[in-house]
Design a protein around this motif. Structure first.
Motif, PDB file in Angstrom:
ATOM      1  N   ASP A   1       0.835  -1.196   0.000  1.00  0.00           N
ATOM      2  CA  ASP A   1       0.000   0.000   0.000  1.00  0.00           C
ATOM      3  C   ASP A   1       0.880   1.259   0.000  1.00  0.00           C
ATOM      4  O   ASP A   1       2.113   1.184   0.088  1.00  0.00           O
ATOM      5  CB  ASP A   1      -0.975  -0.011   1.175  1.00  0.00           C
ATOM      6  N   ALA A   2       0.232   2.412  -0.115  1.00  0.00           N
ATOM      7  CA  ALA A   2       0.946   3.682  -0.229  1.00  0.00           C
ATOM      8  C   ALA A   2       1.791   3.978   1.010  1.00  0.00           C
ATOM      9  O   ALA A   2       2.899   4.510   0.896  1.00  0.00           O
ATOM     10  CB  ALA A   2      -0.047   4.816  -0.480  1.00  0.00           C
ATOM     11  N   LYS A   3       1.290   3.624   2.174  1.00  0.00           N
ATOM     12  CA  LYS A   3       2.042   3.869   3.410  1.00  0.00           C
ATOM     13  C   LYS A   3       3.358   3.099   3.418  1.00  0.00           C
ATOM     14  O   LYS A   3       4.409   3.647   3.744  1.00  0.00           O
ATOM     15  CB  LYS A   3       1.188   3.480   4.622  1.00  0.00           C
ATOM     16  N   ARG A   4       3.309   1.833   3.012  1.00  0.00           N
ATOM     17  CA  ARG A   4       4.522   0.995   3.022  1.00  0.00           C
ATOM     18  C   ARG A   4       5.533   1.447   1.974  1.00  0.00           C
ATOM     19  O   ARG A   4       6.730   1.513   2.248  1.00  0.00           O
ATOM     20  CB  ARG A   4       4.153  -0.482   2.810  1.00  0.00           C
ATOM     21  N   ILE A   5       5.072   1.783   0.769  1.00  0.00           N
ATOM     22  CA  ILE A   5       6.038   2.192  -0.259  1.00  0.00           C
ATOM     23  C   ILE A   5       6.642   3.549   0.083  1.00  0.00           C
ATOM     24  O   ILE A   5       7.820   3.802  -0.198  1.00  0.00           O
ATOM     25  CB  ILE A   5       5.457   2.142  -1.693  1.00  0.00           C
ATOM     26  N   ALA A   6       5.878   4.422   0.747  1.00  0.00           N
ATOM     27  CA  ALA A   6       6.434   5.702   1.203  1.00  0.00           C
ATOM     28  C   ALA A   6       7.513   5.466   2.253  1.00  0.00           C
ATOM     29  O   ALA A   6       8.556   6.127   2.249  1.00  0.00           O
ATOM     30  CB  ALA A   6       5.329   6.595   1.754  1.00  0.00           C
ATOM     31  N   GLN A   7       7.265   4.504   3.134  1.00  0.00           N
ATOM     32  CA  GLN A   7       8.254   4.154   4.158  1.00  0.00           C
ATOM     33  C   GLN A   7       9.541   3.641   3.501  1.00  0.00           C
ATOM     34  O   GLN A   7      10.643   4.078   3.839  1.00  0.00           O
ATOM     35  CB  GLN A   7       7.677   3.097   5.094  1.00  0.00           C
ATOM     36  N   LEU A   8       9.402   2.721   2.546  1.00  0.00           N
ATOM     37  CA  LEU A   8      10.573   2.173   1.852  1.00  0.00           C
ATOM     38  C   LEU A   8      11.295   3.257   1.053  1.00  0.00           C
ATOM     39  O   LEU A   8      12.530   3.319   1.029  1.00  0.00           O
ATOM     40  CB  LEU A   8      10.155   1.035   0.919  1.00  0.00           C
ATOM     41  N   ASN A   9      10.539   4.113   0.381  1.00  0.00           N
ATOM     42  CA  ASN A   9      11.115   5.196  -0.405  1.00  0.00           C
ATOM     43  C   ASN A   9      11.895   6.146   0.504  1.00  0.00           C
ATOM     44  O   ASN A   9      12.974   6.625   0.139  1.00  0.00           O
ATOM     45  CB  ASN A   9      10.004   5.934  -1.154  1.00  0.00           C
ATOM     46  N   GLY A  10      11.375   6.398   1.692  1.00  0.00           N
ATOM     47  CA  GLY A  10      12.077   7.250   2.652  1.00  0.00           C
ATOM     48  C   GLY A  10      13.356   6.612   3.168  1.00  0.00           C
ATOM     49  O   GLY A  10      14.400   7.259   3.259  1.00  0.00           O
ATOM     50  N   GLU A  11      13.280   5.316   3.495  1.00  0.00           N
ATOM     51  CA  GLU A  11      14.441   4.603   4.034  1.00  0.00           C
ATOM     52  C   GLU A  11      15.563   4.464   3.017  1.00  0.00           C
ATOM     53  O   GLU A  11      16.740   4.538   3.377  1.00  0.00           O
ATOM     54  CB  GLU A  11      14.032   3.198   4.492  1.00  0.00           C
ATOM     55  N   HIS A  12      15.213   4.218   1.760  1.00  0.00           N
ATOM     56  CA  HIS A  12      16.226   3.879   0.767  1.00  0.00           C
ATOM     57  C   HIS A  12      16.573   4.995  -0.216  1.00  0.00           C
ATOM     58  O   HIS A  12      17.613   4.916  -0.877  1.00  0.00           O
ATOM     59  CB  HIS A  12      15.783   2.631  -0.012  1.00  0.00           C
ATOM     60  N   ARG A  13      15.700   6.000  -0.323  1.00  0.00           N
ATOM     61  CA  ARG A  13      15.963   7.064  -1.300  1.00  0.00           C
ATOM     62  C   ARG A  13      15.809   8.451  -0.695  1.00  0.00           C
ATOM     63  O   ARG A  13      15.860   9.445  -1.401  1.00  0.00           O
ATOM     64  CB  ARG A  13      15.014   6.920  -2.501  1.00  0.00           C
ATOM     65  N   ASP A  14      15.593   8.525   0.616  1.00  0.00           N
ATOM     66  CA  ASP A  14      15.388   9.805   1.306  1.00  0.00           C
ATOM     67  C   ASP A  14      14.246  10.616   0.706  1.00  0.00           C
ATOM     68  O   ASP A  14      14.294  11.845   0.663  1.00  0.00           O
ATOM     69  CB  ASP A  14      16.680  10.641   1.321  1.00  0.00           C
ATOM     70  N   LYS A  15      13.226   9.906   0.190  1.00  0.00           N
ATOM     71  CA  LYS A  15      12.039  10.542  -0.369  1.00  0.00           C
ATOM     72  C   LYS A  15      10.821   9.874   0.276  1.00  0.00           C
ATOM     73  O   LYS A  15      10.256   8.936  -0.280  1.00  0.00           O
ATOM     74  CB  LYS A  15      11.990  10.370  -1.888  1.00  0.00           C
ATOM     75  N   PRO A  16      10.395  10.337   1.454  1.00  0.00           N
ATOM     76  CA  PRO A  16       9.320   9.661   2.191  1.00  0.00           C
ATOM     77  C   PRO A  16       7.916   9.921   1.641  1.00  0.00           C
ATOM     78  O   PRO A  16       7.011  10.328   2.361  1.00  0.00           O
ATOM     79  CB  PRO A  16       9.484  10.205   3.607  1.00  0.00           C
TER      80      PRO A  16
END
Length: 117
Positions: free
Chosen positions: A14-29
């Protein structure tokens, strides 16, 4: 590069999880459509599928499976899941549309057009 065998995991989140991953790995939460996480990498694919000597002296191709990586897709931020899979796979194979001169996105268009034909 030619890859004879390999493993790719695809996960839908879902959007919450991909935002979390995007924040952790690409500094784009923020939510995005697709993320790719290489494991063995392109160098491992090249080594795994290079020529080896057959007993009779003729070169053969090895068929060692490799772990290419994971593709994470957020369907609610993806217009076309097929495109997201192809996009993620091209990243796992070492391509990057943020640094190339359009080659990755052109290949993506060609692959998707070929799948439709």
């Amino acid at each position: 590069m030619e890859i004879d065998r390999g493993h790719v995991a695809i996960e839908f989140v879902d959007a919450k999880r991909i935002a979390q991953l995007n924040g952790e790995h690409r500094d784009k939460p923020v939510p995005t459509d697709v993320l790719s996480f290489p494991i063995d990498g392109v160098d491992a694919a090249s080594r795994a599928h290079g020529a080896s000597e057959h007993a009779a002296g003729a070169p053969t191709r090895t068929a060692v499976p490799i772990e290419l990586g994971d593709i994470v897709i957020c369907p609610e931020h993806t217009a076309d899941v097929r495109e997201a899979v192809v996009h993620g796979m091209l990243h796992l194979l070492g391509m990057d549309h943020e640094t190339d001169d359009g080659e990755m996105l052109e290949l993506q268009r060609e692959l998707l057009a070929g799948a439709d034909g």
